[in-house]
Design an enzyme around this catalytic site. Structure first.
Site, PDB file in Angstrom:
ATOM      1  N   TRP A 193       0.928  -1.200   0.108  1.00 56.77           N
ATOM      2  CA  TRP A 193       0.234   0.100   0.061  1.00 56.77           C
ATOM      3  C   TRP A 193       0.903   1.160  -0.107  1.00 56.77           C
ATOM      4  O   TRP A 193       1.850   1.189   0.859  1.00 56.77           O
ATOM      5  CB  TRP A 193      -0.882  -0.073   1.182  1.00 56.77           C
ATOM      6  CG  TRP A 193      -1.706   1.301   1.403  1.00 56.77           C
ATOM      7  CD1 TRP A 193      -3.055   1.766   0.822  1.00 56.77           C
ATOM      8  CD2 TRP A 193      -1.219   2.421   2.276  1.00 56.77           C
ATOM      9  NE1 TRP A 193      -3.219   2.829   0.828  1.00 56.77           N
ATOM     10  CE2 TRP A 193      -2.368   3.443   1.787  1.00 56.77           C
ATOM     11  CE3 TRP A 193      -0.371   2.671   2.762  1.00 56.77           C
ATOM     12  CZ2 TRP A 193      -2.126   4.775   2.548  1.00 56.77           C
ATOM     13  CZ3 TRP A 193      -0.354   3.828   3.499  1.00 56.77           C
ATOM     14  CH2 TRP A 193      -1.264   4.827   3.350  1.00 56.77           C
ATOM     15  N   GLU A 236      -3.033  -3.051  -2.531  1.00 56.67           N
ATOM     16  CA  GLU A 236      -4.258  -2.272  -1.730  1.00 56.67           C
ATOM     17  C   GLU A 236      -4.579  -0.994  -2.137  1.00 56.67           C
ATOM     18  O   GLU A 236      -3.624  -0.129  -2.310  1.00 56.67           O
ATOM     19  CB  GLU A 236      -3.892  -2.234  -0.213  1.00 56.67           C
ATOM     20  CG  GLU A 236      -4.969  -1.694   0.535  1.00 56.67           C
ATOM     21  CD  GLU A 236      -4.346  -1.774   2.035  1.00 56.67           C
ATOM     22  OE1 GLU A 236      -5.202  -1.085   2.770  1.00 56.67           O
ATOM     23  OE2 GLU A 236      -3.321  -2.058   2.399  1.00 56.67           O
ATOM     24  N   LYS A 288      -7.141   2.741  -1.999  1.00 53.06           N
ATOM     25  CA  LYS A 288      -7.605   3.578  -0.942  1.00 53.06           C
ATOM     26  C   LYS A 288      -8.540   4.642  -1.699  1.00 53.06           C
ATOM     27  O   LYS A 288      -8.255   5.081  -2.943  1.00 53.06           O
ATOM     28  CB  LYS A 288      -6.644   4.401  -0.144  1.00 53.06           C
ATOM     29  CG  LYS A 288      -7.135   4.971   1.076  1.00 53.06           C
ATOM     30  CD  LYS A 288      -6.086   5.416   2.187  1.00 53.06           C
ATOM     31  CE  LYS A 288      -6.849   6.002   3.469  1.00 53.06           C
ATOM     32  NZ  LYS A 288      -5.896   6.088   4.560  1.00 53.06           N
ATOM     33  N   ASP A 304      -9.647  -3.003   2.019  1.00 53.54           N
ATOM     34  CA  ASP A 304      -9.619  -2.534   3.240  1.00 53.54           C
ATOM     35  C   ASP A 304     -11.141  -2.014   3.618  1.00 53.54           C
ATOM     36  O   ASP A 304     -11.529  -1.101   2.723  1.00 53.54           O
ATOM     37  CB  ASP A 304      -8.672  -1.572   3.475  1.00 53.54           C
ATOM     38  CG  ASP A 304      -8.354  -1.125   4.907  1.00 53.54           C
ATOM     39  OD1 ASP A 304      -9.474  -0.667   5.306  1.00 53.54           O
ATOM     40  OD2 ASP A 304      -7.369  -1.292   5.294  1.00 53.54           O
ATOM     41  N   HIS A 345     -11.356   1.865   3.569  1.00 51.56           N
ATOM     42  CA  HIS A 345     -10.604   2.659   2.486  1.00 51.56           C
ATOM     43  C   HIS A 345     -11.833   2.761   1.278  1.00 51.56           C
ATOM     44  O   HIS A 345     -11.234   3.138  -0.047  1.00 51.56           O
ATOM     45  CB  HIS A 345      -9.725   1.928   1.906  1.00 51.56           C
ATOM     46  CG  HIS A 345      -8.232   1.858   2.519  1.00 51.56           C
ATOM     47  ND1 HIS A 345      -7.032   1.559   1.995  1.00 51.56           N
ATOM     48  CD2 HIS A 345      -8.281   2.396   4.038  1.00 51.56           C
ATOM     49  CE1 HIS A 345      -6.133   1.895   3.290  1.00 51.56           C
ATOM     50  NE2 HIS A 345      -6.797   2.171   4.213  1.00 51.56           N
ATOM     51  N   HIS A 373      -8.423  -6.419   4.894  1.00 47.57           N
ATOM     52  CA  HIS A 373      -8.024  -5.721   6.032  1.00 47.57           C
ATOM     53  C   HIS A 373      -9.513  -5.118   6.619  1.00 47.57           C
ATOM     54  O   HIS A 373     -10.235  -4.156   6.212  1.00 47.57           O
ATOM     55  CB  HIS A 373      -7.395  -4.525   5.924  1.00 47.57           C
ATOM     56  CG  HIS A 373      -5.833  -4.754   5.419  1.00 47.57           C
ATOM     57  ND1 HIS A 373      -4.927  -3.844   5.345  1.00 47.57           N
ATOM     58  CD2 HIS A 373      -5.246  -5.864   5.638  1.00 47.57           C
ATOM     59  CE1 HIS A 373      -3.718  -4.331   5.330  1.00 47.57           C
ATOM     60  NE2 HIS A 373      -4.041  -5.742   5.388  1.00 47.57           N
ATOM     61  N   ASP A 416     -12.261   9.078   8.645  1.00 46.69           N
ATOM     62  CA  ASP A 416     -10.884   8.415   9.036  1.00 46.69           C
ATOM     63  C   ASP A 416     -11.229   6.958   8.978  1.00 46.69           C
ATOM     64  O   ASP A 416     -12.529   6.300   8.916  1.00 46.69           O
ATOM     65  CB  ASP A 416     -11.165   8.625  10.650  1.00 46.69           C
ATOM     66  CG  ASP A 416      -9.897   8.133  11.406  1.00 46.69           C
ATOM     67  OD1 ASP A 416      -9.088   7.411  10.811  1.00 46.69           O
ATOM     68  OD2 ASP A 416      -9.782   7.992  12.765  1.00 46.69           O
ATOM     69  N   ASP A 455      -9.562   4.043  10.402  1.00 45.01           N
ATOM     70  CA  ASP A 455      -8.895   2.847  10.967  1.00 45.01           C
ATOM     71  C   ASP A 455      -9.657   2.819  12.566  1.00 45.01           C
ATOM     72  O   ASP A 455      -8.742   2.781  13.388  1.00 45.01           O
ATOM     73  CB  ASP A 455      -7.529   3.054  10.866  1.00 45.01           C
ATOM     74  CG  ASP A 455      -7.105   2.859   9.723  1.00 45.01           C
ATOM     75  OD1 ASP A 455      -7.366   1.535   8.953  1.00 45.01           O
ATOM     76  OD2 ASP A 455      -6.354   3.645   9.062  1.00 45.01           O
ATOM     77  N   ASP A 479      -6.852  -3.917  10.497  1.00 47.15           N
ATOM     78  CA  ASP A 479      -5.945  -2.845  10.314  1.00 47.15           C
ATOM     79  C   ASP A 479      -6.874  -1.747  11.035  1.00 47.15           C
ATOM     80  O   ASP A 479      -7.730  -1.020  10.238  1.00 47.15           O
ATOM     81  CB  ASP A 479      -5.947  -2.398   8.790  1.00 47.15           C
ATOM     82  CG  ASP A 479      -4.828  -1.143   8.425  1.00 47.15           C
ATOM     83  OD1 ASP A 479      -4.450  -0.629   9.464  1.00 47.15           O
ATOM     84  OD2 ASP A 479      -4.715  -0.815   7.373  1.00 47.15           O
TER      85      ASP A 479
END
Length: 413
Positions: free
Chosen positions: A179, A220, A222, A253, A256, A280, A288, A290, A320
């Protein structure tokens, strides 16, 4: 009570023991960076960059490799089932020496490999393409500067070699996930140029063929990040196309994508065209990405789709998230157990009856079965899973966390 619950599920065609076997054979890859707020052990000031930020200052953060391993061991003692360690390159055991990221070697991670072997863990790996002077301009593998690109290509190549050594020594393939934070705060004039450079850099990174028995490559995407709100080079479309074309694993993810977008619906489509999937599991909240994973609808949908697609053998499940506003061991335990509970609930669905009803066009029975499954006492099965693995049940979890906080974390100045 557990035997009675087994009988209830059996009446719907669900084999509870088979579900528990699947839980045991499906490891969750525990991310090391929750334990020290993505600090690593390169000897810097621990300041994050490249659009990453950790909020909070809860007492007891791990300050060394020994303390991080101690905390990981405590977290693992609270988790039923089998697990793996997910390590970033910046967490190498550098022995107090300054080793730049293009010069990392397997020897810098041998003590982690040995620790994983002692703990009975598999291990996954990630190049750390952030929080470094060569990432300060906002670009790494897609940088217009050839020297910057060459530096990160060397780092990612070295990471793949380390991943292969990890997989070979531990006898379990290491998922090496790439990533990069590349992107722009405002509108770019040449999106294509950045993506062409990223593709060429990735081709250079993956040029050497490594045994999939030792190393599995993943990429990965985003949607956006802090400082890259208008443009991220490695978008979902870019990496989906790249993974399809090059037959790498694709990492989805959960944090993401757009806050209202679920990755669950993407799973069946992606699995038709890539050999393996990396997840993930995270929780996005507005901008945000995570937050600690919860036993929520989004995570349940992800696990349901994996089970319904019979995709667990082709899927690598990792976590993650990083939260420094709460007890870090609690964050590991709560988030991992939430993901596991969502997986168990999915495994306890009456899948064959659901599929049969759907094939027959009996959507009334399908809806009834789905709602009936939600009301069954699945938590009894979860408690049995914890008991068989000698870890605390739900009501005992808090006491275990607080005791470690009093006896260990409180002593860290």
């Amino acid at each position: 009570m557990f035997d009675q619950v087994k009988d209830k599920y059996a009446s719907l065609g669900v084999d509870v023991e088979k579900a528990l076997e699947a839980m045991t054979s499906t490891p969750i890859s525990l991310h090391c960076w929750q334990g020290d707020d993505v600090g690593g052990f390169e000897g810097g000031d621990g300041t994050l960059g490249s659009g990453l930020a950790v909020t909070g200052n809860y007492p007891g953060k791990a300050r060394s490799i020994d303390e991080l391993r101690q905390d990981l061991e405590q977290a693992l003692s609270l988790l039923p089932g089998s697990h793996r360690l997910n390590l970033h390159a910046m967490y190498g055991d550098f022995g107090g020496k300054s080793v730049d990221r293009d010069a990392i070697e397997p020897a810098h991670f041998q003590s982690w490999i040995d620790w994983c072997r002692q703990q009975g863990l598999g291990m996954d790996f990630n190049p750390s393409c952030f929080s470094h002077p060569n990432a300060d301009a906002g670009f790494t593998l897609s940088s217009p500067d050839q020297g910057i690109r060459d530096f990160w290509i060397a780092h990612c190549r070295a990471s793949r070699q380390i991943g292969a050594v990890i997989g070979e020594q531990l006898g379990s393939p290491c998922v090496t996930n790439i990533w990069v934070p590349d992107g722009m705060k405002d509108l770019p004039a040449d999106r294509l140029g950045f993506r062409q450079r990223l593709e060429a850099s990735l081709d250079a990174v993956l040029e050497e063929k490594l045994s999939p028995a030792h190393n599995i490559d993943a990429v990965e995407s985003k949607l956006f990040g802090i400082g890259s709100e208008s443009f991220v080079v490695g978008s979902h479309e870019f990496y989906m196309g790249y993974a399809f074309k090059n037959q790498t694993a694709l990492c989805l993810d959960a944090g993401h994508f757009h806050p209202t977008e679920s990755i669950a619906d993407k799973i069946s489509s992606v699995l038709m065209f890539v050999p393996e999937l990396l997840l993930h599991v995270s929780r996005g909240v507005r901008w945000d990405s995570d937050h600690v994973v919860l036993f929520d609808d989004a995570t349940q949908a992800i696990m349901q789709e994996l089970v319904r697609c019979d995709a667990l053998p082709r899927t690598h499940i990792g976590l993650d998230f990083f939260d420094a506003s709460i007890n870090r061991i609690a964050a590991w335990a709560i988030g991992t157990r939430a993901a596991q509970k969502c997986l168990l609930l999915a495994l306890l669905e009456p899948r064959e009856k659901l599929r049969q009803a759907e094939l027959e066009g009996d959507y009334t029975s399908r809806l009834l079965l789905l709602e009936t499954a939600k009301a069954l006492p699945w938590s009894v099965v979860w408690e049995e899973f914890c008991r068989r693995n000698n870890v605390p049940g739900e009501l005992a979890l808090a006491d275990s966390i607080r005791q470690y906080e009093r006896t260990v974390l409180a002593g860290r100045a």
